[in-house]
Design a protein around this motif. Structure first.
Motif, short mmCIF file in Angstrom:
data_model
loop_
_atom_site.label_atom_id
_atom_site.label_comp_id
_atom_site.label_asym_id
_atom_site.label_seq_id
_atom_site.Cartn_x
_atom_site.Cartn_y
_atom_site.Cartn_z
N LYS A 66 0.81 -1.28 -0.09
CA LYS A 66 -0.13 -0.05 -0.16
C LYS A 66 1.00 1.28 -0.08
CE LYS A 66 -2.94 -0.47 3.33
NZ LYS A 66 -3.73 -0.55 4.54
N LYS A 67 2.18 1.25 0.47
CA LYS A 67 2.98 2.33 0.46
C LYS A 67 4.16 2.47 -0.67
CE LYS A 67 1.73 4.31 4.37
NZ LYS A 67 1.32 5.79 4.50
N THR A 68 3.84 1.46 -1.60
CA THR A 68 4.90 1.46 -2.38
C THR A 68 5.21 2.98 -3.11
OG1 THR A 68 4.45 -0.91 -3.04
CG2 THR A 68 5.40 0.21 -4.72
N PRO A 69 4.18 3.65 -3.64
CA PRO A 69 4.35 4.91 -3.95
C PRO A 69 5.32 5.86 -3.34
CG PRO A 69 1.91 4.70 -4.23
CD PRO A 69 2.70 3.37 -3.57
N LEU A 71 7.58 5.04 -1.60
CA LEU A 71 9.06 4.34 -1.36
C LEU A 71 9.75 4.15 -2.84
CD1 LEU A 71 8.18 1.10 0.71
CD2 LEU A 71 9.13 3.06 1.60
N ILE A 72 9.10 3.83 -3.77
CA ILE A 72 9.71 4.08 -5.23
C ILE A 72 9.37 5.15 -6.03
CG2 ILE A 72 9.72 2.38 -7.18
CD1 ILE A 72 10.75 0.92 -4.73
N PRO A 73 10.41 6.02 -6.28
CA PRO A 73 10.06 7.14 -7.03
C PRO A 73 9.30 6.80 -8.56
CG PRO A 73 12.30 7.13 -6.63
CD PRO A 73 11.68 5.71 -6.09
N LEU A 74 8.33 7.69 -8.61
CA LEU A 74 7.60 7.62 -10.12
C LEU A 74 6.60 6.61 -10.17
CD1 LEU A 74 10.58 8.24 -12.55
CD2 LEU A 74 9.23 10.03 -11.18
N CYS A 75 6.34 5.58 -9.07
CA CYS A 75 5.31 4.77 -9.10
C CYS A 75 3.90 5.54 -8.73
CB CYS A 75 5.48 3.56 -7.87
SG CYS A 75 6.50 2.27 -8.32
N HIS A 76 2.97 4.88 -9.36
CA HIS A 76 1.44 5.69 -9.35
C HIS A 76 0.79 5.21 -7.93
CE1 HIS A 76 2.31 5.91 -13.77
NE2 HIS A 76 1.29 7.01 -13.62
N PRO A 77 0.27 5.95 -7.47
CA PRO A 77 -0.70 5.62 -6.25
C PRO A 77 -1.86 4.73 -6.83
CG PRO A 77 -0.44 7.91 -5.99
CD PRO A 77 0.12 7.67 -7.44
N LEU A 78 -2.11 3.55 -6.28
CA LEU A 78 -3.11 2.55 -7.10
C LEU A 78 -4.14 2.53 -5.97
CD1 LEU A 78 -0.78 0.27 -8.81
CD2 LEU A 78 -1.88 2.07 -9.78
N MET A 79 -5.37 2.01 -6.28
CA MET A 79 -6.40 1.69 -5.52
C MET A 79 -6.27 0.05 -5.57
SD MET A 79 -8.90 2.22 -3.32
CE MET A 79 -9.37 3.84 -3.64
N ILE A 80 -5.59 -0.57 -4.54
CA ILE A 80 -5.15 -1.77 -4.54
C ILE A 80 -6.64 -2.49 -3.92
CG2 ILE A 80 -3.93 -3.53 -3.12
CD1 ILE A 80 -1.58 -1.54 -3.36
N THR A 81 -6.87 -3.67 -4.48
CA THR A 81 -8.00 -4.27 -3.90
C THR A 81 -7.94 -5.50 -3.33
OG1 THR A 81 -8.27 -5.22 -6.37
CG2 THR A 81 -9.51 -3.23 -5.75
N GLY A 82 -6.69 -5.88 -3.37
CA GLY A 82 -6.37 -7.24 -2.66
C GLY A 82 -4.72 -7.42 -2.51
N VAL A 83 -4.38 -7.87 -1.21
CA VAL A 83 -2.91 -8.16 -1.08
C VAL A 83 -3.03 -9.48 -0.41
CG1 VAL A 83 -0.73 -7.66 -0.07
CG2 VAL A 83 -2.41 -5.68 -1.00
N THR A 84 -2.19 -10.55 -0.64
CA THR A 84 -1.83 -11.71 0.24
C THR A 84 -0.18 -11.89 0.32
OG1 THR A 84 -2.09 -13.46 -1.47
CG2 THR A 84 -4.12 -12.75 -0.36
N GLY A 108 0.06 -1.66 -13.90
CA GLY A 108 0.21 -2.80 -13.11
C GLY A 108 0.68 -2.46 -11.65
N VAL A 109 0.73 -3.78 -11.24
CA VAL A 109 1.01 -3.80 -9.73
C VAL A 109 2.37 -4.61 -9.48
CG1 VAL A 109 -1.59 -3.47 -8.82
CG2 VAL A 109 -0.68 -5.55 -9.42
N GLU A 110 3.17 -4.70 -10.47
CA GLU A 110 4.41 -5.46 -10.21
C GLU A 110 5.22 -5.02 -9.20
OE1 GLU A 110 3.49 -5.85 -14.81
OE2 GLU A 110 3.20 -4.22 -12.90
N MET A 111 5.40 -3.60 -8.91
CA MET A 111 6.08 -2.92 -8.11
C MET A 111 5.74 -3.25 -6.60
SD MET A 111 8.90 -2.37 -9.61
CE MET A 111 9.53 -1.83 -8.08
N GLU A 112 4.08 -3.12 -6.60
CA GLU A 112 3.59 -3.46 -5.08
C GLU A 112 3.82 -4.79 -4.75
OE1 GLU A 112 2.15 0.40 -6.79
OE2 GLU A 112 2.64 -1.65 -7.88
N ALA A 113 3.97 -5.89 -5.64
CA ALA A 113 3.97 -7.36 -5.62
C ALA A 113 5.48 -7.39 -4.91
CB ALA A 113 3.62 -7.98 -6.39
N LEU A 114 6.39 -6.81 -5.52
CA LEU A 114 7.92 -6.94 -5.37
C LEU A 114 7.98 -6.41 -4.11
CD1 LEU A 114 9.23 -6.36 -8.90
CD2 LEU A 114 9.70 -8.39 -7.46
N THR A 115 7.59 -5.13 -3.70
CA THR A 115 7.75 -4.43 -2.38
C THR A 115 7.20 -5.15 -1.08
OG1 THR A 115 7.77 -2.39 -3.62
CG2 THR A 115 7.32 -2.33 -1.34
N ALA A 116 6.23 -5.70 -1.41
CA ALA A 116 5.44 -6.59 -0.36
C ALA A 116 6.22 -7.64 0.13
CB ALA A 116 4.33 -7.06 -0.99
#
Length: 159
Positions: A66-69, A71-84, A108-116
């Motif tokens: 949820k905090k990826t943007p 932490l990672i410059p230029l990542c878009h804030p996203l409305m994440i609907t699920g994380v496991t 996409g949510v690749e950076m969010e998954a990698l960050t998680a």
């Protein structure tokens, strides 16, 4: 090849996704942490003095996605609907962490998954460092992704 995060003058920029179609997105990332077999047994028995290692690492991974943007410059804030965030002891000394992130959006949510996956691994290290400072975090990679213009991706190599 044109780099999407650099303008015609070589300056960093956030990619404009305004014209991109909204689609369902999903990304799965993996991180592995190697430790002493005794440390793995302490985690399984919930005998690490700081508390439940895997529960804490799971929450840390979810929060990190949820905090990826931030932490990672230029990542878009996203409305994440699920994380496991899931854990599997692959050997007596290796913990595999798998993070899956979903959203419906224009990027996409690749950076969010990698960050998680990465932050979950760091949390395992932090929780267990008193008993095993030699733990090694390695093999952080994107396992798969779905959605968007580029379609599906599935990693075909191991590590």
């Amino acid at each position: 090849m044109e780099l999407s995060h650099v303008d015609q003058h070589g300056q960093a920029r956030m990619v404009d996704v305004t014209a991109k179609a909204v689609s369902d997105r999903c990304a799965v990332a993996v991180a592995e942490i190697t430790m002493k077999p005794e440390t793995a047994e302490l985690i399984k028995a919930m005998e690490i003095k700081k508390g439940d290692v895997l529960a804490t690492a799971r929450i840390a991974g979810i929060m990190a996605a949820k905090k990826t943007p931030d932490l990672i410059p230029l990542c878009h804030p996203l409305m994440i609907t699920g994380v496991t965030v899931d854990f599997e002891f692959a050997d007596t000394d290796r913990l595999k962490i798998t993070a899956e992130v979903k959203c419906s959006g224009q990027t996409g949510v690749e950076m969010e998954a990698l960050t998680a996956a990465s932050v979950a691994a760091l949390t395992v290290y932090d929780m267990c460092k008193a008993v095993d400072k030699g733990m090694t975090i390695a093999s952080i990679y994107l396992e798969s992704k779905e959605g968007g213009k580029s379609g599906a991706y599935r990693r075909t190599t191991n590590g």
